[in-house]
Enzyme design. Structure first.
Site, PDB file in Angstrom:
ATOM      1  NE  ARG A  22      -3.678  -1.446   0.021  1.00 28.48           N
ATOM      2  CZ  ARG A  22      -5.373  -1.733   0.377  1.00 28.48           C
ATOM      3  NH1 ARG A  22      -5.515  -0.399   1.178  1.00 28.48           N
ATOM      4  NH2 ARG A  22      -6.755  -2.488   0.710  1.00 28.48           N
ATOM      5  NE  ARG A  26      -7.190   5.093   1.378  1.00 27.10           N
ATOM      6  CZ  ARG A  26      -7.898   4.305   2.648  1.00 27.10           C
ATOM      7  NH1 ARG A  26      -8.968   5.045   2.886  1.00 27.10           N
ATOM      8  NH2 ARG A  26      -7.433   3.627   3.006  1.00 27.10           N
ATOM      9  NE  ARG A  35      -8.998   7.706  -6.933  1.00 27.69           N
ATOM     10  CZ  ARG A  35      -9.235   7.050  -5.931  1.00 27.69           C
ATOM     11  NH1 ARG A  35      -8.841   6.195  -4.983  1.00 27.69           N
ATOM     12  NH2 ARG A  35     -10.817   7.317  -5.584  1.00 27.69           N
ATOM     13  CG  ASP A  71      -8.967  -3.479  -4.571  1.00 26.84           C
ATOM     14  OD1 ASP A  71      -8.582  -2.565  -3.546  1.00 26.84           O
ATOM     15  OD2 ASP A  71      -9.542  -4.728  -4.483  1.00 26.84           O
ATOM     16  CE1 TYR A 146     -13.665  -7.005   1.159  1.00 27.31           C
ATOM     17  CE2 TYR A 146     -11.553  -8.271   0.282  1.00 27.31           C
ATOM     18  CZ  TYR A 146     -11.880  -7.591   1.245  1.00 27.31           C
ATOM     19  OH  TYR A 146     -10.967  -6.891   2.025  1.00 27.31           O
TER      20      TYR A 146
HETATM   21  O1  CP3 Z   1       0.449  -0.573  -2.844  1.00 26.42           O
HETATM   22  C1  CP3 Z   1      -0.157  -0.356  -3.187  1.00 26.42           C
HETATM   23  O2  CP3 Z   1      -1.061   0.991  -2.724  1.00 26.42           O
HETATM   24  C2  CP3 Z   1      -0.738  -1.063  -4.541  1.00 26.42           C
HETATM   25  C3  CP3 Z   1      -2.118  -1.106  -4.556  1.00 26.42           C
HETATM   26  C4  CP3 Z   1      -3.597  -1.869  -4.277  1.00 26.42           C
HETATM   27  C5  CP3 Z   1      -4.879  -1.666  -3.716  1.00 26.42           C
HETATM   28  N1  CP3 Z   1      -5.412  -1.965  -2.871  1.00 26.42           N
HETATM   29  C6  CP3 Z   1      -5.109  -0.045  -3.700  1.00 26.42           C
HETATM   30  C7  CP3 Z   1      -6.245   0.548  -2.939  1.00 26.42           C
HETATM   31  C8  CP3 Z   1      -2.968  -3.140  -3.917  1.00 26.42           C
HETATM   32  C9  CP3 Z   1      -2.212  -4.517  -3.534  1.00 26.42           C
HETATM   33  C10 CP3 Z   1      -4.613  -3.111  -2.623  1.00 26.42           C
HETATM   34  C11 CP3 Z   1      -4.602  -4.939  -2.345  1.00 26.42           C
HETATM   35  C12 CP3 Z   1      -6.150  -4.559  -1.594  1.00 26.42           C
HETATM   36  N2  CP3 Z   1      -7.195  -4.828  -1.370  1.00 26.42           N
HETATM   37  C13 CP3 Z   1      -5.728  -5.859  -0.649  1.00 26.42           C
HETATM   38  C14 CP3 Z   1      -5.150  -7.159  -0.393  1.00 26.42           C
HETATM   39  C15 CP3 Z   1      -4.027  -6.004   0.655  1.00 26.42           C
HETATM   40  C16 CP3 Z   1      -4.049  -5.849   1.790  1.00 26.42           C
HETATM   41  O3  CP3 Z   1      -4.552  -4.816   1.708  1.00 26.42           O
HETATM   42  O4  CP3 Z   1      -4.520  -6.769   2.344  1.00 26.42           O
HETATM   43  C17 CP3 Z   1      -7.314  -5.735  -0.086  1.00 26.42           C
HETATM   44  C18 CP3 Z   1      -7.612  -6.762   0.864  1.00 26.42           C
HETATM   45  C19 CP3 Z   1      -7.627  -4.932  -0.709  1.00 26.42           C
HETATM   46  C20 CP3 Z   1      -9.707  -4.462  -0.947  1.00 26.42           C
HETATM   47  C21 CP3 Z   1      -9.660  -2.688  -0.392  1.00 26.42           C
HETATM   48  N3  CP3 Z   1      -9.398  -2.359  -1.239  1.00 26.42           N
HETATM   49  C22 CP3 Z   1      -9.555  -2.705   0.844  1.00 26.42           C
HETATM   50  C23 CP3 Z   1      -9.628  -3.080   1.954  1.00 26.42           C
HETATM   51  C24 CP3 Z   1      -9.883  -1.181   0.884  1.00 26.42           C
HETATM   52  C25 CP3 Z   1      -9.566   0.395   1.756  1.00 26.42           C
HETATM   53  C26 CP3 Z   1     -11.068   0.615   2.003  1.00 26.42           C
HETATM   54  C27 CP3 Z   1     -10.923   1.378   2.533  1.00 26.42           C
HETATM   55  O5  CP3 Z   1     -11.063   2.542   1.887  1.00 26.42           O
HETATM   56  O6  CP3 Z   1     -10.392   2.082   3.935  1.00 26.42           O
HETATM   57  C28 CP3 Z   1      -9.380  -0.725  -0.432  1.00 26.42           C
HETATM   58  C29 CP3 Z   1      -9.766   0.439  -1.360  1.00 26.42           C
HETATM   59  C30 CP3 Z   1      -8.303   0.754  -1.991  1.00 26.42           C
HETATM   60  N4  CP3 Z   1      -7.440  -0.242  -2.179  1.00 26.42           N
HETATM   61  C31 CP3 Z   1      -7.596   1.888  -1.758  1.00 26.42           C
HETATM   62  C32 CP3 Z   1      -6.587   2.206  -2.189  1.00 26.42           C
HETATM   63  C33 CP3 Z   1      -5.129   2.719  -2.490  1.00 26.42           C
HETATM   64  C34 CP3 Z   1      -8.426   2.391  -0.586  1.00 26.42           C
HETATM   65  C35 CP3 Z   1      -9.397   3.844  -1.766  1.00 26.42           C
HETATM   66  C36 CP3 Z   1      -9.594   5.385  -2.402  1.00 26.42           C
HETATM   67  O7  CP3 Z   1      -8.230   5.428  -1.962  1.00 26.42           O
HETATM   68  O8  CP3 Z   1      -9.851   5.740  -2.104  1.00 26.42           O
END
Ligand code: CP3
Length: 334
Positions: A22, A26, A35, A71, A146
């Site tokens: 990640r 953010r 974004r 994602d 999910y």
């Molecule tokens: O390293 C990176 O940032 C690469 C991009 C990345 C994202 N999601 C971007 C994202 C990666 C590698 C993921 C993987 C992901 N997504 C996982 C596996 C990794 C982990 O954390 O265990 C999981 C379980 C998800 C599902 C998911 N997507 C969650 C739990 C969330 C967070 C919800 C929140 O807003 O708190 C997301 C959304 C997400 N994926 C965001 C990002 C940057 C946030 C959305 C935003 O910025 O508007």
């Protein structure tokens, strides 16, 4: 070859390579700015935007690898499943998958449906030069959770009810997810990704026995579908699963902060390890961050290869300057 790829393969390195799960997200003001007003899934479909967001942490922190901005639900959405990513919550599924008929109605992923990922990876590989790009996907248990729960879940009770109550439907769903995931990873590797990470973030909810029966065969098939590049397999709370996860066939096993890397090294039988600074430590005074970083680097020496990372993703409130200092510390002295 880059230090990151050498460490993945357990070859000697001149310094420990580092990237952060990640890292593209953010915690960075430049991410929030670019974004603004673009929904998460829409931003994943714009190759130029994906390229820019993926590069932001590489420029800022000087990490040894980039991870594609995307994602884990992106391939599922591309295959036609109605999922949205809701800010502060995560993925939300319009019609959860709970029956054999639901599974039978799922449509496979055609590589053409993720051509935007192919485009983004090709752009990135050109921009990144010698810095490898890590492609990634979600693994069957996490994706199934999910899809079955309909969104994030603390105990995965509906998921486990299906897994235990109707193993045939469970395996049919995981088999479908393994096909989609293999296609998605192959698209990234063919476009030039230098490594892949398979995230089974929530597999730690399972006992080793259940993991072996219900999950491992599917994850093994996915990892076997991309033999061209180093494969990293990661989950959270997986102390009881590290040996089994290593048997799924990755070169590198990702470890959360709960298991010291020297202990993990003994469990993964000669594979490289990735991890495992507690992401909360980044909120402590610098002396603590420094001490803990040095400890993780030292413990990582017990494995044939060590890729420094956090034990899970960067939290949004993290001060990005602390991440930059951690990279400098690892590169220059640790
Ligand atoms: O390293 C990176 O940032 C690469 C991009 C990345 C994202 N999601 C971007 C994202 C990666 C590698 C993921 C993987 C992901 N997504 C996982 C596996 C990794 C982990 O954390 O265990 C999981 C379980 C998800 C599902 C998911 N997507 C969650 C739990 C969330 C967070 C919800 C929140 O807003 O708190 C997301 C959304 C997400 N994926 C965001 C990002 C940057 C946030 C959305 C935003 O910025 O508007």
């Amino acid at each position: 070859m880059s230090e990151f790829l050498r460490a993945c393969r357990g070859e000697p390195v001149s310094r420990t390579p580092v990237w952060f799960m990640r890292q593209a997200g953010r915690s960075l003001p430049e991410y929030r700015a670019i974004r603004a007003g673009v929904p998460m899934l829409e931003s994943c479909r714009r190759p130029e935007l994906v390229c820019e967001i993926t590069l932001q942490p590489v420029r800022r922190h000087g990490v040894d690898a980039a991870i594609l901005f995307s994602d884990i639900v992106v391939p599922l959405v591309a295959a036609g499943i109605d999922i949205d990513i809701v800010g502060g919550t995560g993925p939300v599924v319009a019609s959860p998958i709970r029956s054999r008929a639901d599974v039978a109605a799922l449509r496979g992923l055609d590589p053409g449906q993720v051509s935007f990922v192919d485009d983004a990876v090709r752009l990135l590989v050109k921009e990144l030069g010698d810095t490898p790009l890590i492609g990634f996907a979600g693994a069957p248990f996490t994706l199934a959770s999910y899809l079955i729960e309909g969104g994030p879940s603390r105990h995965h009770e509906k998921t486990k009810a299906l897994m235990y109550g109707d193993p045939q439907t469970w395996h049919a769903l995981c088999s479908y997810l393994a096909d989609v995931t293999s296609t998605f990873l192959q698209v990234q590797v063919r476009a030039g990704a230098g490594a892949v990470q398979l995230f089974d973030s929530w597999a730690g909810a399972l006992s080793e026995r259940d993991y072996r029966e219900f999950v491992l065969p599917h994850s093994r098939r996915i990892l076997a579908s991309v033999p061209q590049v180093p494969r990293i397999h990661f989950g959270v709370g997986t102390a009881q699963l590290l040996t089994a996860m290593a048997e799924a066939g990755p070169e590198v096993v990702g470890v959360d902060w709960r298991t010291p890397l020297d202990v993990a090294a003994g469990l993964v039988k000669g594979k490289a390890v990735q991890g495992n600074l507690d992401p909360c430590v980044l909120f402590a005074p610098w002396e603590v961050v420094e001490r803990e970083t040095r400890r993780v680097v030292a413990e990582g020496r017990a494995a044939p290869g060590h890729v420094f990372n956090l034990g899970h993703g960067v939290m949004p409130e993290t001060d990005p300057d602390v991440l930059t200092r951690v990279v400098e510390l690892i590169h220059h002295s640790a």
